[in-house]
Scaffold this motif. Sequence first.
Motif, PDB file in Angstrom:
ATOM      1  N   ASP A  95       0.819  -1.216   0.000  1.00 39.52           N
ATOM      2  CA  ASP A  95       0.000   0.000   0.000  1.00 39.52           C
ATOM      3  C   ASP A  95       0.850   1.262   0.000  1.00 39.52           C
ATOM      4  O   ASP A  95       0.393   2.330   0.418  1.00 39.52           O
ATOM      5  N   ALA A  96       2.074   1.172  -0.492  1.00 37.43           N
ATOM      6  CA  ALA A  96       3.014   2.291  -0.372  1.00 37.43           C
ATOM      7  C   ALA A  96       2.728   3.436  -1.341  1.00 37.43           C
ATOM      8  O   ALA A  96       3.138   4.564  -1.111  1.00 37.43           O
ATOM      9  N   ARG A  97       2.081   3.144  -2.462  1.00 35.19           N
ATOM     10  CA  ARG A  97       1.749   4.177  -3.459  1.00 35.19           C
ATOM     11  C   ARG A  97       2.995   4.942  -3.925  1.00 35.19           C
ATOM     12  O   ARG A  97       2.976   6.155  -4.073  1.00 35.19           O
ATOM     13  N   GLY A  98       4.073   4.200  -4.118  1.00 37.65           N
ATOM     14  CA  GLY A  98       5.279   4.825  -4.658  1.00 37.65           C
ATOM     15  C   GLY A  98       5.982   5.766  -3.703  1.00 37.65           C
ATOM     16  O   GLY A  98       6.509   6.794  -4.126  1.00 37.65           O
ATOM     17  N   ASN A  99       6.028   5.433  -2.407  1.00 37.05           N
ATOM     18  CA  ASN A  99       6.719   6.327  -1.483  1.00 37.05           C
ATOM     19  C   ASN A  99       8.223   6.052  -1.469  1.00 37.05           C
ATOM     20  O   ASN A  99       8.706   5.115  -2.097  1.00 37.05           O
ATOM     21  N   LEU A 100       8.957   6.906  -0.756  1.00 36.62           N
ATOM     22  CA  LEU A 100      10.410   6.797  -0.752  1.00 36.62           C
ATOM     23  C   LEU A 100      10.911   5.497  -0.142  1.00 36.62           C
ATOM     24  O   LEU A 100      11.928   4.948  -0.565  1.00 36.62           O
ATOM     25  N   LEU A 101      10.220   5.006   0.860  1.00 36.84           N
ATOM     26  CA  LEU A 101      10.645   3.764   1.485  1.00 36.84           C
ATOM     27  C   LEU A 101      10.606   2.612   0.489  1.00 36.84           C
ATOM     28  O   LEU A 101      11.513   1.772   0.448  1.00 36.84           O
ATOM     29  N   SER A 102       9.582   2.574  -0.352  1.00 34.96           N
ATOM     30  CA  SER A 102       9.495   1.496  -1.345  1.00 34.96           C
ATOM     31  C   SER A 102      10.646   1.581  -2.338  1.00 34.96           C
ATOM     32  O   SER A 102      11.214   0.564  -2.747  1.00 34.96           O
ATOM     33  N   TYR A 103      11.037   2.793  -2.734  1.00 34.77           N
ATOM     34  CA  TYR A 103      12.173   2.951  -3.640  1.00 34.77           C
ATOM     35  C   TYR A 103      13.463   2.505  -2.952  1.00 34.77           C
ATOM     36  O   TYR A 103      14.298   1.825  -3.563  1.00 34.77           O
ATOM     37  N   HIS A 104      13.631   2.860  -1.698  1.00 34.21           N
ATOM     38  CA  HIS A 104      14.815   2.456  -0.951  1.00 34.21           C
ATOM     39  C   HIS A 104      14.926   0.930  -0.875  1.00 34.21           C
ATOM     40  O   HIS A 104      16.016   0.369  -1.034  1.00 34.21           O
ATOM     41  N   ILE A 105      13.812   0.272  -0.646  1.00 33.18           N
ATOM     42  CA  ILE A 105      13.824  -1.197  -0.545  1.00 33.18           C
ATOM     43  C   ILE A 105      14.264  -1.822  -1.862  1.00 33.18           C
ATOM     44  O   ILE A 105      15.035  -2.789  -1.887  1.00 33.18           O
ATOM     45  N   LEU A 106      13.813  -1.276  -2.982  1.00 35.34           N
ATOM     46  CA  LEU A 106      14.183  -1.836  -4.285  1.00 35.34           C
ATOM     47  C   LEU A 106      15.655  -1.608  -4.616  1.00 35.34           C
ATOM     48  O   LEU A 106      16.256  -2.403  -5.343  1.00 35.34           O
ATOM     49  N   THR A 107      16.239  -0.507  -4.130  1.00 34.00           N
ATOM     50  CA  THR A 107      17.609  -0.176  -4.522  1.00 34.00           C
ATOM     51  C   THR A 107      18.630  -0.515  -3.439  1.00 34.00           C
ATOM     52  O   THR A 107      19.812  -0.206  -3.587  1.00 34.00           O
ATOM     53  N   ARG A 108      18.190  -1.198  -2.373  1.00 36.22           N
ATOM     54  CA  ARG A 108      19.109  -1.537  -1.284  1.00 36.22           C
ATOM     55  C   ARG A 108      19.769  -2.891  -1.552  1.00 36.22           C
ATOM     56  O   ARG A 108      19.095  -3.907  -1.664  1.00 36.22           O
ATOM     57  N   PRO A 109      21.130  -2.921  -1.632  1.00 35.95           N
ATOM     58  CA  PRO A 109      21.806  -4.210  -1.794  1.00 35.95           C
ATOM     59  C   PRO A 109      21.612  -5.085  -0.558  1.00 35.95           C
ATOM     60  O   PRO A 109      21.438  -4.587   0.551  1.00 35.95           O
ATOM     61  N   MET A 110      21.652  -6.407  -0.776  1.00 29.06           N
ATOM     62  CA  MET A 110      21.545  -7.329   0.354  1.00 29.06           C
ATOM     63  C   MET A 110      22.330  -8.601   0.051  1.00 29.06           C
ATOM     64  O   MET A 110      22.027  -9.305  -0.912  1.00 29.06           O
TER      65      MET A 110
END
Length: 353
Positions: free
Chosen positions: A153-168
């Motif tokens: 339900d993030a609707r494109g917020n910054l946290l969702s972008y961070h999760i996609l671009t965070r290495p793991m």
Amino acid sequence: MKSVYRIFAGALAALMLAGCSKSEFRVEGSVKDGAGRTMALERQDPMAGWLLVDSVKIEGDGSFRFTAPAPEVPEMYRLSLGGKYVYMPVDSLDHLTLSTSAKAFDRDFKLSGTPQAEQLTAFEREAMKVEAYANSDSTAAFRKRVYNQYLRDARGNLLSYHILTRPMNGGWLIDYTDPLYSAVATAFETYRPNDPRTAQLAARAREGVAQRKRNSGTGKRMTATSISMIPISLPGLDGNVASLESLLGKGKPVVVAFVVMTREDTPAINRQLRKLYEAGKADVYEVCLDADQFAWRQAARPLPWTVVFDPDGDRSPAALRYNVGSVPAFFIYNSAGELVQSTGDATAIESLL
């Protein structure tokens, strides 16, 4: 006289209020045992690189404070100390507070001030535990929780972008070929069509869909000679996504070059490419796998052809699809847009055209 004084006092108060309401956001707090050390504030750009905003020395009591111009659109920032990072979503005039220590700067911290900042703190804490103790089952379970708790339900917020671009753990929690990546990209297109990150995410998601289709059809990883065209879409110097496909089939050969722009041998490579480009013998699509995005930008700025930056660096999906084992690597498309040759030697390109 009193009325003049009241007018003057009112004007002075208005000026003071205006001075206090500048368009800035603030980050402050304390870093235990950090006295005298330099901390940096960095901003993430649309290509997922990091740009220095400011730096300060931590005070003797461990306190610090940053103020910076408020972003026009929500942006991701991070605090950097000794190669450790605390990530922060910033929207307009936010006031964030960080409490941590120099020893456990990125592992044991409290970030507060906005609900999204607190969500990011909760995500990072759990992500670091998964990184430290993960197996495939626990990572899969974490990935599912992340989607349900932060992304659905993030609707494109910054946290969702961070999760996609965070290495793991040498990869990604949610890879660009994952259907969940496509779901987040669709949310950005729906709710944030003008966000500078949206075009990049949408292009990567389309690549991921195409890759899944190819993998399901062949049951094996693709190599550079298995199809007539292997697509690439990555951001260029202006931040806009540039596709390889737009150059192909235009009556001129195209050289796809995978390089690290800041390596010592790259200027000589670019001289070879410039000779072919300026003679009209080939167009060039140069994919840069640099870790330092600022240094890449400075080196790439004078080049006249299409130069793109892959934020995944040495984990580049594009390099994987071309089966690049080391850089430099060059792939040659003929004038009809068909992949016909590859080489690791820039001086051999002209003879292969």
